[in-house]
Design an enzyme around this catalytic site. Structure first.
Site, short mmCIF file in Angstrom:
data_model
loop_
_atom_site.label_atom_id
_atom_site.label_comp_id
_atom_site.label_asym_id
_atom_site.label_seq_id
_atom_site.Cartn_x
_atom_site.Cartn_y
_atom_site.Cartn_z
N LYS A 52 -28.42 -38.81 -13.71
CA LYS A 52 -29.36 -37.68 -13.71
C LYS A 52 -30.30 -37.78 -14.90
O LYS A 52 -31.52 -37.59 -14.77
CB LYS A 52 -28.58 -36.35 -13.74
CG LYS A 52 -27.84 -36.07 -12.43
CD LYS A 52 -26.88 -34.88 -12.51
CE LYS A 52 -26.13 -34.73 -11.18
NZ LYS A 52 -25.16 -33.64 -11.17
N GLN A 96 -22.42 -29.94 -15.49
CA GLN A 96 -21.73 -30.78 -14.51
C GLN A 96 -20.36 -30.21 -14.18
O GLN A 96 -19.59 -29.83 -15.08
CB GLN A 96 -21.61 -32.22 -15.06
CG GLN A 96 -21.03 -33.21 -14.08
CD GLN A 96 -21.93 -33.48 -12.87
OE1 GLN A 96 -23.14 -33.32 -12.92
NE2 GLN A 96 -21.32 -33.88 -11.77
N ASP A 119 -29.41 -26.21 -10.52
CA ASP A 119 -28.35 -26.45 -9.54
C ASP A 119 -28.34 -25.38 -8.45
O ASP A 119 -27.70 -25.55 -7.42
CB ASP A 119 -26.98 -26.44 -10.23
CG ASP A 119 -26.38 -27.83 -10.37
OD1 ASP A 119 -26.72 -28.71 -9.56
OD2 ASP A 119 -25.56 -28.01 -11.29
N1 GUN Z 1 -20.39 -31.93 -9.21
C1 GUN Z 1 -20.47 -32.41 -7.96
N2 GUN Z 1 -21.66 -32.09 -7.42
C2 GUN Z 1 -22.34 -31.40 -8.35
C3 GUN Z 1 -23.63 -30.81 -8.39
O1 GUN Z 1 -24.41 -30.83 -7.44
N3 GUN Z 1 -23.96 -30.19 -9.54
C4 GUN Z 1 -23.12 -30.14 -10.60
N4 GUN Z 1 -23.52 -29.49 -11.69
N5 GUN Z 1 -21.91 -30.67 -10.60
C5 GUN Z 1 -21.54 -31.30 -9.48
#
Ligand code: GUN
Length: 288
Positions: A52, A96, A119
């Site tokens: 990311k 995350q 998110d």
């Molecule tokens: N863990 C698995 N998928 C995601 C996501 O889309 N966003 C975040 N923040 N954590 C995740």
């Protein structure tokens, strides 16, 4: 059968977003800023957060990865999120998941200001999505909608079956499909007669987290299949490989289009995160 190339579509979207990002920098006098928060050292999360951070930088954004130790306290995390919330160079904040067990995930996600919630996990954004109001939309379901559009799938009037009811994928996916005028069924681990329900679907979104769970003989001929699963399974030679929630080899015989794992939904998630960061930046700067 068409194999839906999520990697290629994500690459195209990222190029478009890089141009838009450069335009933002010129108009705002600063780049769009993304902060990623990683608590602990889960190996998969380390890979995802690095990807990311790198993707944002490749799109000419300002990107910072904040790492906290696995024993960080609730106050440590809330203090960091609070500082990022107040930082005018940061447009998007992503915490995350999963967080270590001892932390209160809901309280941490609620501390991200809705306008920086790239998110789409804040209750305000979840509520706006279900009201059909403009909001920041969770990245994986948004990526799925892009993929459907890319294969010319007209969602309106179709029966979509979403398998899985998570807050990250299943529930927002159902809301997006509903907003696009599909008839939506949400199935899950306690659904009775799941194969029979899936057989009535024009669009199948598999997000259950069970390796190769959905079989080709569950599908209506011509169905479009989106596989959100990422499962690591052992092979006979002692190695491991990634498989989705759909048994690809049998499903590809029946589906009209299907996403592979890897290279399907996954790459689109990051592209949609960049899109959300730009949307957040443009809104905060009053450009959109
Ligand atoms: N863990 C698995 N998928 C995601 C996501 O889309 N966003 C975040 N923040 N954590 C995740």
């Amino acid at each position: 059968m068409m194999r839906i190339d999520g990697k290629a579509l994500a690459e195209t979207l990222r190029q478009t977003l890089a141009v838009r990002s450069q335009g933002f920098t010129v108009r705002a006098g600063r780049p769009a800023g993304l902060a990623v928060v990683l608590v602990g050292d889960d190996p998969a999360s380390q890979v995802y957060t690095r990807n990311k951070e790198k993707a944002a930088q490749a799109a000419s954004m300002h990107s910072v990865l904040h790492r906290l130790p696995v024993d960080a306290t609730q106050v440590d995390v809330l203090t960091l999120v609070g500082a990022l919330a107040a930082d005018s160079a940061i447009d998007g904040i992503l915490v995350q998941l999963p967080l270590p067990q001892h932390l209160d995930e809901r309280a941490i996600l609620d501390a991200v200001p809705p306008e920086k919630d790239v998110d789409g996990f804040h209750p305000i954004n979840i509520g706006k999505l279900s009201l059909g109001l403009p909001s920041l939309v969770p990245c994986t379901p948004q990526g799925c909608v892009h993929l459907l559009r890319s294969v010319g799938c007209d969602i309106a009037g179709k029966h979509a079956v979403v398998i899985g009811r998570s807050n990250i994928v299943g529930k927002p996916m159902a809301q997006l499909l509903l907003a696009a005028h599909a008839t939506v069924t949400i199935a899950h681990s306690r659904t009775a007669n799941l194969p029979d329900i899936v057989r009535t679907a024009d669009i199948v979104v598999a997000a259950v987290g069970r390796a190769e769970f959905v079989r080709g003989d569950w599908l209506k001929p011509g169905a479009v299949v989106l596989d959100v699963g990422i499962n690591r399974v052992q092979t006979t030679d002692g190695k491991s490989r990634l498989v989705g929630d759909v048994h690809y080899d049998s499903a590809m015989q029946v589906a009209s289009a299907i996403t592979p794992v890897p290279g399907g939904v996954g790459p689109m998630t990051i592209a949609c995160l960049l899109e959300n960061t730009l949307i957040a930046a443009e809104r905060r700067a009053g450009h959109a």
